[in-house]
Design an enzyme around this catalytic site. Sequence first.
Site, PDB file in Angstrom:
ATOM      1  N   SER B  46       0.793  -1.177   0.135  1.00  0.00           N
ATOM      2  CA  SER B  46       0.001   0.146  -0.019  1.00  0.00           C
ATOM      3  C   SER B  46       0.931   1.343  -0.062  1.00  0.00           C
ATOM      4  CB  SER B  46      -0.952   0.148   1.191  1.00  0.00           C
ATOM      5  OG  SER B  46      -1.709   0.936   1.214  1.00  0.00           O
ATOM      6  N   GLU B  47       0.632   2.039  -0.957  1.00  0.00           N
ATOM      7  CA  GLU B  47       1.713   2.915  -1.306  1.00  0.00           C
ATOM      8  C   GLU B  47       1.807   4.260  -0.235  1.00  0.00           C
ATOM      9  OE1 GLU B  47      -0.613   2.342  -3.586  1.00  0.00           O
ATOM     10  OE2 GLU B  47      -1.312   4.543  -4.310  1.00  0.00           O
ATOM     11  N   ASN B  48       0.851   4.233   0.957  1.00  0.00           N
ATOM     12  CA  ASN B  48       1.293   5.193   2.001  1.00  0.00           C
ATOM     13  C   ASN B  48       2.291   4.773   2.845  1.00  0.00           C
ATOM     14  OD1 ASN B  48      -1.018   3.183   2.359  1.00  0.00           O
ATOM     15  ND2 ASN B  48      -1.040   4.210   4.609  1.00  0.00           N
ATOM     16  N   GLY B  49       2.881   3.291   2.692  1.00  0.00           N
ATOM     17  CA  GLY B  49       3.960   2.868   3.615  1.00  0.00           C
ATOM     18  C   GLY B  49       3.829   1.528   4.234  1.00  0.00           C
ATOM     19  N   SER B  88       8.484   3.759   0.145  1.00  0.00           N
ATOM     20  CA  SER B  88       7.542   3.152  -0.560  1.00  0.00           C
ATOM     21  C   SER B  88       7.602   3.277  -2.026  1.00  0.00           C
ATOM     22  CB  SER B  88       6.218   3.695   0.049  1.00  0.00           C
ATOM     23  OG  SER B  88       5.260   2.876  -0.686  1.00  0.00           O
TER      24      SER B  88
END
Lengths: 233, 218
Positions: B46-49, B88
């Site tokens: 998930s690209e928020n980390g 990320s």
Amino acid sequence: MAGFDKVVNTYEEALAGLESGMTVIAGGFGLCGIPENLIARIKQMGVKDLTIVSNNCGVDGFGLGVLLEDRQIRKMISSYVGENALFEKQLLAGELEVELTPQGTLAEKMRAGGAGIPAFFTATGFGTPVAEGKEVREFNGRSYIMEESVTGDFAIVKGWKADRYGNVMYRHTAQNFNPMAATAGKITVVEVEEIVEPGELEPSQIHTPGIYVQRVIKGTFEKRIEQRTLRQA
Amino acid sequence: MALSREQIAMRVARELQDGFYVNLGIGIPTLVANYVPEGMEVMLQSENGLLGMGAFPTEAELDADMINAGKQTVTAIPGASIFSSAESFAMIRGGHVDLTVLGAFEVDVQGNIASWMIPGKLIKGMGGAMDLVAGADNIIVTMTHASKHGESKLLDSCTLPLTGAGCIKKVLTDLAWLEIEDGAFILRERAPGVSVEEIVAKTAGKLIVPDHVPEMTF
């Protein structure tokens, strides 16, 4: 403050020196890990014509959204600003400028800014509206665009724990943009849930070393949830 | 019959491999997580980390500091890791993610994708989509084949502003599985009960139809 002690006790002190027209870099993703009390203090200060660098612009009535209420923001540099009716209204009225930036490019702009790198090349955005006006170079047969880094007069950051020296740890996905924002401010202000004594945080577990941080303050946080999604126990 | 949302997710899930790190976009791509084959391990990024995204939390597990890229509250699986946005996107832009699944408004025969902006409508932003399409080698676009008014979304040249140029090789629509090669769509599979003629009629971009186009089974 003495020596490396970065702790301040009031939000007035935390943001002393912030003036109209300045650039402020803010951590947070959606409403997760946002420096909510520092934002509230900026609203109270009434400074205007701010350039805000942040992945999002909060929601109506919370987070950076509150700075729209008295038109304190002149320009937003963000990757996604869709959660916010007032933002839309001011944008369409031409009262607000927005520079939409791919999320990874935004993170890298902050990281590079904090690391003294003025610009970098990335494939992200090549051939899209984001590339307009930017230098293109080819490396190993692939095209890349040049993106300039960002720095702020202030960076406002939300941490979990900090020690008095400004060493910071973040909690879960509230980390997000905060560590990069912390490196990219001339004055970096971190608000945290708990302040401990130097030596209490495990040195190798520190996300943001205190060298980047000028001021630390302990706050209490609402931590509003944007999308409350649950499963049955 | 055109594929349902669930069938689209099921068909994409057949492209998963054991040990894959996968980024799923918002909407139909998210459903792919429900169809990971038994005995196979994949890890969701998930690209928020967050690498190793788990299910939604129970009321007791709910934590405002644990969200996904759609800003929904989530959990982490055992073996997950959590990191900054720069880390990320180093994973994403550095080509470390094995499979990316995302939606689109249009794709074209050059592998261009338009998914973030419709001029004249409010522009909300590209989020991480431009990074994902530029950084990944293995991308599956899921979309409807044509608009509600019957206009094809598979074109010779995208009409909307691009998200990425020359980066798409695989497209799954509600009607067909297609690959993009040498300036054309190649029809690889069709949805159950959907004729080659219907797909040809609804594909505006150059389309190559092999002699045999198998029907998907579910």
